[in-house]
Design a protein around this motif. Structure first.
Motif, PDB file in Angstrom:
ATOM      1  N   GLU A  88       0.840  -1.188   0.000  1.00  0.00           N
ATOM      2  CA  GLU A  88       0.000   0.000   0.000  1.00  0.00           C
ATOM      3  C   GLU A  88       0.880   1.244   0.000  1.00  0.00           C
ATOM      4  O   GLU A  88       1.810   1.358   0.796  1.00  0.00           O
ATOM      5  N   VAL A  89       0.577   2.183  -0.908  1.00  0.00           N
ATOM      6  CA  VAL A  89       1.312   3.437  -0.967  1.00  0.00           C
ATOM      7  C   VAL A  89       1.147   4.171   0.361  1.00  0.00           C
ATOM      8  O   VAL A  89       0.067   4.247   0.924  1.00  0.00           O
ATOM      9  N   GLY A  90       2.238   4.683   0.885  1.00  0.00           N
ATOM     10  CA  GLY A  90       2.217   5.431   2.139  1.00  0.00           C
ATOM     11  C   GLY A  90       2.405   4.556   3.365  1.00  0.00           C
ATOM     12  O   GLY A  90       2.632   5.063   4.455  1.00  0.00           O
ATOM     13  N   ALA A  91       2.324   3.254   3.197  1.00  0.00           N
ATOM     14  CA  ALA A  91       2.474   2.353   4.337  1.00  0.00           C
ATOM     15  C   ALA A  91       3.958   2.091   4.608  1.00  0.00           C
ATOM     16  O   ALA A  91       4.787   2.142   3.714  1.00  0.00           O
ATOM     17  N   THR A  92       4.264   1.836   5.877  1.00  0.00           N
ATOM     18  CA  THR A  92       5.633   1.491   6.259  1.00  0.00           C
ATOM     19  C   THR A  92       5.695  -0.010   6.502  1.00  0.00           C
ATOM     20  O   THR A  92       4.850  -0.578   7.184  1.00  0.00           O
ATOM     21  N   TYR A  93       6.696  -0.614   5.911  1.00  0.00           N
ATOM     22  CA  TYR A  93       6.907  -2.048   6.062  1.00  0.00           C
ATOM     23  C   TYR A  93       8.248  -2.269   6.738  1.00  0.00           C
ATOM     24  O   TYR A  93       9.113  -1.395   6.750  1.00  0.00           O
ATOM     25  N   TYR A  94       8.428  -3.442   7.287  1.00  0.00           N
ATOM     26  CA  TYR A  94       9.679  -3.780   7.974  1.00  0.00           C
ATOM     27  C   TYR A  94      10.378  -4.894   7.216  1.00  0.00           C
ATOM     28  O   TYR A  94       9.745  -5.854   6.794  1.00  0.00           O
ATOM     29  N   VAL A  95      11.659  -4.713   7.038  1.00  0.00           N
ATOM     30  CA  VAL A  95      12.475  -5.721   6.376  1.00  0.00           C
ATOM     31  C   VAL A  95      13.285  -6.405   7.480  1.00  0.00           C
ATOM     32  O   VAL A  95      13.946  -5.736   8.275  1.00  0.00           O
ATOM     33  N   TYR A  96      13.187  -7.727   7.524  1.00  0.00           N
ATOM     34  CA  TYR A  96      13.877  -8.502   8.552  1.00  0.00           C
ATOM     35  C   TYR A  96      14.952  -9.373   7.915  1.00  0.00           C
ATOM     36  O   TYR A  96      14.734  -9.964   6.865  1.00  0.00           O
ATOM     37  N   VAL A  97      16.083  -9.456   8.569  1.00  0.00           N
ATOM     38  CA  VAL A  97      17.116 -10.414   8.183  1.00  0.00           C
ATOM     39  C   VAL A  97      17.206 -11.400   9.331  1.00  0.00           C
ATOM     40  O   VAL A  97      17.365 -11.010  10.490  1.00  0.00           O
ATOM     41  N   THR A  98      17.057 -12.656   8.984  1.00  0.00           N
ATOM     42  CA  THR A  98      17.045 -13.685  10.038  1.00  0.00           C
ATOM     43  C   THR A  98      18.221 -14.637   9.859  1.00  0.00           C
ATOM     44  O   THR A  98      18.840 -14.718   8.802  1.00  0.00           O
ATOM     45  N   ARG A  99      18.475 -15.348  10.928  1.00  0.00           N
ATOM     46  CA  ARG A  99      19.516 -16.393  10.887  1.00  0.00           C
ATOM     47  C   ARG A  99      19.016 -17.565  11.731  1.00  0.00           C
ATOM     48  O   ARG A  99      18.185 -17.404  12.626  1.00  0.00           O
ATOM     49  N   GLU A 100      19.533 -18.720  11.407  1.00  0.00           N
ATOM     50  CA  GLU A 100      19.153 -19.925  12.150  1.00  0.00           C
ATOM     51  C   GLU A 100      19.981 -20.014  13.424  1.00  0.00           C
ATOM     52  O   GLU A 100      21.192 -19.805  13.418  1.00  0.00           O
ATOM     53  N   TYR A 101      19.311 -20.299  14.493  1.00  0.00           N
ATOM     54  CA  TYR A 101      19.985 -20.560  15.763  1.00  0.00           C
ATOM     55  C   TYR A 101      19.927 -22.065  15.939  1.00  0.00           C
ATOM     56  O   TYR A 101      18.855 -22.646  16.023  1.00  0.00           O
ATOM     57  N   THR A 102      21.050 -22.673  15.943  1.00  0.00           N
ATOM     58  CA  THR A 102      21.059 -24.139  15.842  1.00  0.00           C
ATOM     59  C   THR A 102      21.468 -24.854  17.121  1.00  0.00           C
ATOM     60  O   THR A 102      22.069 -25.912  17.090  1.00  0.00           O
ATOM     61  N   ASP A 103      21.162 -24.295  18.255  1.00  0.00           N
ATOM     62  CA  ASP A 103      21.380 -25.022  19.506  1.00  0.00           C
ATOM     63  C   ASP A 103      20.445 -26.233  19.468  1.00  0.00           C
ATOM     64  O   ASP A 103      19.235 -26.080  19.265  1.00  0.00           O
ATOM     65  N   GLY A 150      18.091 -11.019  13.010  1.00  0.00           N
ATOM     66  CA  GLY A 150      19.430 -10.450  13.132  1.00  0.00           C
ATOM     67  C   GLY A 150      19.431  -8.948  12.974  1.00  0.00           C
ATOM     68  O   GLY A 150      20.228  -8.254  13.595  1.00  0.00           O
ATOM     69  N   ALA A 151      18.524  -8.393  12.153  1.00  0.00           N
ATOM     70  CA  ALA A 151      18.447  -6.952  11.935  1.00  0.00           C
ATOM     71  C   ALA A 151      17.082  -6.602  11.363  1.00  0.00           C
ATOM     72  O   ALA A 151      16.444  -7.426  10.710  1.00  0.00           O
ATOM     73  N   VAL A 152      16.656  -5.350  11.617  1.00  0.00           N
ATOM     74  CA  VAL A 152      15.363  -4.857  11.139  1.00  0.00           C
ATOM     75  C   VAL A 152      15.577  -3.460  10.563  1.00  0.00           C
ATOM     76  O   VAL A 152      16.327  -2.658  11.118  1.00  0.00           O
ATOM     77  N   ALA A 153      14.893  -3.172   9.458  1.00  0.00           N
ATOM     78  CA  ALA A 153      14.917  -1.826   8.872  1.00  0.00           C
ATOM     79  C   ALA A 153      13.523  -1.485   8.373  1.00  0.00           C
ATOM     80  O   ALA A 153      12.736  -2.376   8.035  1.00  0.00           O
ATOM     81  N   GLN A 154      13.205  -0.170   8.354  1.00  0.00           N
ATOM     82  CA  GLN A 154      11.904   0.281   7.855  1.00  0.00           C
ATOM     83  C   GLN A 154      12.013   0.660   6.386  1.00  0.00           C
ATOM     84  O   GLN A 154      13.045   1.158   5.938  1.00  0.00           O
ATOM     85  N   PHE A 155      10.930   0.422   5.653  1.00  0.00           N
ATOM     86  CA  PHE A 155      10.844   0.819   4.259  1.00  0.00           C
ATOM     87  C   PHE A 155       9.445   1.361   4.038  1.00  0.00           C
ATOM     88  O   PHE A 155       8.456   0.687   4.325  1.00  0.00           O
ATOM     89  N   THR A 156       9.357   2.611   3.546  1.00  0.00           N
ATOM     90  CA  THR A 156       8.062   3.238   3.285  1.00  0.00           C
ATOM     91  C   THR A 156       7.804   3.249   1.786  1.00  0.00           C
ATOM     92  O   THR A 156       8.666   3.661   1.007  1.00  0.00           O
ATOM     93  N   ILE A 157       6.636   2.789   1.404  1.00  0.00           N
ATOM     94  CA  ILE A 157       6.252   2.774  -0.004  1.00  0.00           C
ATOM     95  C   ILE A 157       5.792   4.180  -0.380  1.00  0.00           C
ATOM     96  O   ILE A 157       4.844   4.706   0.197  1.00  0.00           O
ATOM     97  N   VAL A 158       6.521   4.806  -1.300  1.00  0.00           N
ATOM     98  CA  VAL A 158       6.111   6.116  -1.790  1.00  0.00           C
ATOM     99  C   VAL A 158       5.521   5.923  -3.167  1.00  0.00           C
ATOM    100  O   VAL A 158       5.835   4.976  -3.876  1.00  0.00           O
ATOM    101  N   GLY A 159       4.667   6.824  -3.512  1.00  0.00           N
ATOM    102  CA  GLY A 159       4.033   6.718  -4.818  1.00  0.00           C
ATOM    103  C   GLY A 159       3.376   8.027  -5.153  1.00  0.00           C
ATOM    104  O   GLY A 159       3.549   9.025  -4.466  1.00  0.00           O
ATOM    105  N   GLY A 160       2.657   7.996  -6.167  1.00  0.00           N
ATOM    106  CA  GLY A 160       1.930   9.173  -6.586  1.00  0.00           C
ATOM    107  C   GLY A 160       2.487   9.736  -7.868  1.00  0.00           C
ATOM    108  O   GLY A 160       3.692   9.822  -8.064  1.00  0.00           O
ATOM    109  N   GLU A 161       1.580  10.055  -8.724  1.00  0.00           N
ATOM    110  CA  GLU A 161       1.898  10.709  -9.991  1.00  0.00           C
ATOM    111  C   GLU A 161       0.898  11.821 -10.174  1.00  0.00           C
ATOM    112  O   GLU A 161      -0.264  11.688  -9.789  1.00  0.00           O
ATOM    113  N   ILE A 162       1.360  12.936 -10.769  1.00  0.00           N
ATOM    114  CA  ILE A 162       0.431  13.997 -11.112  1.00  0.00           C
ATOM    115  C   ILE A 162       0.603  14.373 -12.576  1.00  0.00           C
ATOM    116  O   ILE A 162       1.690  14.256 -13.135  1.00  0.00           O
ATOM    117  N   VAL A 163      -0.497  14.792 -13.165  1.00  0.00           N
ATOM    118  CA  VAL A 163      -0.505  15.278 -14.544  1.00  0.00           C
ATOM    119  C   VAL A 163      -1.197  16.634 -14.521  1.00  0.00           C
ATOM    120  O   VAL A 163      -2.283  16.776 -13.946  1.00  0.00           O
TER     121      VAL A 163
END
Length: 187
Positions: free
Chosen positions: A6-21, A30-43
């Motif tokens: 969805e345009v305007g929504a913020t999503y989270y990108v996760y990087v995972t790893r296996e814990y093998t105990d 292992g890490a998290v980052a935010q990504f916001t979907i931008v969009g929009g066009e005007i004529v």
């Protein structure tokens, strides 16, 4: 990756790893980052014209149900007609009047939910006479918009110079002149 974003929504990108105990098999983040979907066009329609031109701005792919703000060269401009909020599908049609400004390219910026989209409008010079007809000796008011900033403008009636005036900081001027006596063969 599947699904719809969805345009305007913020999503989270996760990087995972296996814990093998052997006693605790699991997947760890292992890490998290935010990504916001931008969009929009005007004529813009039209994309050029004199000061006062009504410009239709059609927007698509913005966040739905959000307020619309419009700026002209970074100054707010009122929506003269049409939508002041996006539809559920993120679309809108709004109308603005081009404010007093100099000749050349200017930027219209539409902002919806923090997302800015820009388009260019070119201001063209225009003059207005009052009255538009009369005989020699008639006093005529002439005003102009969309000229250069603080520029000298010469007004001619046929080939005869009748006035010189300096435009203001927004490229506008107003002056008067008297219609000259002209030879019958000069048009």
């Amino acid at each position: 990756v599947s699904g719809t974003v969805e345009v305007g929504a913020t999503y989270y990108v996760y990087v995972t790893r296996e814990y093998t105990d052997p006693s605790y098999p699991a997947t760890l983040i292992g890490a998290v980052a935010q990504f916001t979907i931008v969009g929009g066009e005007i004529v813009l329609q039209p994309t050029e014209g004199p000061v006062g031109t009504e410009v239709e701005i059609t927007g698509t792919d913005f966040s739905g149900g959000e307020s619309i703000t419009i700026e002209y060269d970074n100054d707010p401009v009122d929506i003269a007609d049409g939508d002041d909020q996006t539809a559920a599908d993120g679309g809108f049609v709004s109308y603005v009047l081009i404010p007093e400004s100099t000749a050349g390219v200017h930027t219209l910026t539409v902002t919806v939910a923090g997302n800015e989209v820009k388009a260019e409008f070119t201001v063209e010079p225009e003059i207005i006479l009052s009255p538009t007809s009369g005989e020699a000796g008639t006093e005529v008011s002439v005003s102009g918009t969309g000229f250069g900033r603080r520029s000298d403008v010469s007004v001619y009636f046929g080939n005869t110079g009748v006035a010189t005036v300096t435009t203001d900081s927004k490229g506008s001027f107003a002056t008067t002149f008297t219609v000259p006596e002209l030879a019958a063969d000069i048009y």
